[in-house]
Design an enzyme around this catalytic site. Structure first.
Site, PDB file in Angstrom:
ATOM      1  CB  SER A 109      22.998 -16.707 -95.014  1.00  0.00           C
ATOM      2  OG  SER A 109      22.539 -17.871 -95.686  1.00  0.00           O
ATOM      3  CG  PHE A 110      26.371 -18.023 -99.258  1.00  0.00           C
ATOM      4  CD1 PHE A 110      26.785 -18.401 -97.998  1.00  0.00           C
ATOM      5  CD2 PHE A 110      26.448 -18.945-100.294  1.00  0.00           C
ATOM      6  CE1 PHE A 110      27.265 -19.685 -97.762  1.00  0.00           C
ATOM      7  CE2 PHE A 110      26.926 -20.227-100.064  1.00  0.00           C
ATOM      8  CZ  PHE A 110      27.329 -20.600 -98.797  1.00  0.00           C
ATOM      9  CE  LYS A 111      25.112 -22.784 -96.002  1.00  0.00           C
ATOM     10  NZ  LYS A 111      25.909 -21.851 -95.157  1.00  0.00           N
ATOM     11  CG  ASP A 112      18.236 -16.495 -98.642  1.00  0.00           C
ATOM     12  OD1 ASP A 112      17.581 -17.444 -98.177  1.00  0.00           O
ATOM     13  OD2 ASP A 112      18.387 -15.422 -98.028  1.00  0.00           O
TER      14      ASP A 112
END
Ligand SMILES: *Cc1c(COP(=O)(O)O)cnc(C)c1O
Length: 436
Positions: A109-112
């Site tokens: 996910s973009f949260k990485d």
């Protein structure tokens, strides 16, 4: 580059002293309950996106302007190279529409982006100060695994993951509870809002005063700044003169990254806030006034937020200009499924439910405004994280990438707790008791 004073960060509520980035990163929330915002926004020269050699190069260039005087250019270059070593493809869908895939990091996910960058910057700061850190993160799915992956195994750090039991997808849950060194997952009997409330009350609790606590949620400046970088990259990769970004949104952290990019001079014509049935922000933009509510469960569950934590920060950054810069809409589950189907049938592109909310919002924005500016929809998660939803929309499940397939062979560890601070404390305090 002109050497300037390091940027200071002040609370949105104005009752806390201004800090440098390193201290704001360790604190998370300001002591007055506000969120940290920069007192100055560095202006980026257009050469940064017109002549970007690589993502890492561009990213180091941007972050150095924000963090100079706090971290050396070497530390920033190392951080970016270590944290953001995965591809960020810009995929054309035709008709001046693009998808920017932000899900090629380890937890898909973009949260990485935020979590991995923040972890490495935090490690640098803790080492300098000889300090330890307990990261407490409330998660409705993707934040927890990204933070756990980012911080796992760091000597000076323990992580508590707090998620609503039964309200994340089986894949998301698996990603949260696989054993990682220094990480403990807690399944709370309650909602995501209960989880956020628990973390907030832990911050105020005297029993935790002995340890340094940080929320690695999207309120943290250490997560926020890296979430600016891919906006710049999209403009570099697409060679756009001007662009509309469409952002699948929950706590509005991703969107706030876009606002910071716009304020530092990136040619963003408009930001589109794409929400699911949790429609607080679109309602606010439509002039219906801020009315926080309980979160509602949807198919795009990482955006099931009734009271977006970054709203206060967005207001502080943009003030009166907010409605002119941001357009918003709320997309139902039915429309989300229809979009997954429609986009797949017309373009062959397989969108996860969060990205689908973004794609539908982008379509509505163009229809409502007639604005033909190229659109970039941020693809925030890999479709294989939501096999049930994809099956519901299309009748088949996406192929799982190696990083997901591996999960089912790993050991797990999770503690079930009631939604009270006492229950959480009973497990967490012993967990950090070994620290000096
Ligand atoms: C967290 C998340 C969002 C929402 O991001 P915010 O910064 O909370 O607005 C959207 N999509 C996915 C897949 C997420 O994990």
């Amino acid at each position: 580059m002109v050497a300037a004073e390091p940027i200071r960060f002040v609370s949105t509520r104005g009752q806390a002293p201004g800090l440098l980035f390193d201290e704001a990163l360790l604190q998370g929330l300001a002591p007055d309950g506000g969120l940290y915002i920069p007192t100055r926004i560095p202006q980026l020269p257009s050469s940064i996106w017109k002549q970007a050699a690589s993502f890492a190069d561009m990213a180091a260039n941007v972050l150095t302007r924000w963090l100079q005087g706090v971290f050396s250019a070497e530390v920033i270059a190392w951080t970016v190279a270590e944290a953001l070593s995965f591809p960020v493809p810009l995929v054309p869908l035709g008709d001046e529409r693009y998808v920017l895939e932000l899900f090629h990091g380890p937890t898909l996910s973009f949260k990485d982006f935020g979590a991995r960058t923040m972890a490495r910057l935090a490690l640098e700061v803790l080492g300098r100060r000889d300090e330890h850190l307990l990261v407490l993160v409330a998660t409705s799915g993707d934040t927890g695994s990204a933070v756990a992956d980012g911080f796992a195994g760091l000597e000076r750090v323990r992580v508590g993951l707090i998620y609503p039991y039964g309200q994340v997808s089986p894949v998301q849950e698996r990603q949260l509870i696989v054993q990682r060194p220094g990480v403990q997952a807690f399944a709370v009997h309650g909602t995501f809002d209960d989880c956020q409330r628990l973390v907030k009350s832990a911050f105020a609790d005297p029993d935790f005063a002995r340890v340094r606590l940080s929320s690695a949620n999207s309120i943290n400046v250490g997560r926020l700044l890296p979430q600016m970088l891919y906006y710049v990259w999209a403009v570099a990769a697409g060679g756009f003169d001007e662009v509309v970004f469409c952002v699948p949104s929950g706590n509005l952290g991703n969107l706030t990254g876009g606002v910071l990019a716009a304020l530092s001079g990136l040619p963003i014509r408009r930001l589109v806030a794409a929400h699911n049935a949790n429609d607080f922000f679109p309602r606010f933009l439509a002039g219906k006034g801020p009315a926080f509510g309980p979160s509602r469960r949807t198919l795009s569950n990482a955006m099931d937020v009734g009271a977006p934590s970054n709203f206060e920060r967005l207001q502080a950054l943009l003030g009166e200009a907010l409605p002119a810069r941001i357009w918003g809409t709320s997309v139902s589950d039915e429309a989300t499924l229809a979009t997954i189907r429609n986009v797949y049938e017309t373009t062959g592109y397989l969108a996860d439910p969060h990205t689908a909310v973004g794609l539908e919002a982008a379509r509505r924005y163009r229809a409502a405004t007639g604005d033909r500016t190229p659109q970039v929809v941020l693809a925030t998660a890999h479709p294989a994280k939501f096999p049930e939803v994809i099956r519901q929309a299309l009748g088949f499940e996406p192929e799982a990438p190696e990083a997901l397939a591996r999960l089912w062979k790993q050991k797990v560890s999770v503690v079930r707790v009631e939604a009270t601070l006492e229950a959480l404390k009973a497990h967490l305090l012993p967990y950090v008791a070994a620290w000096p």
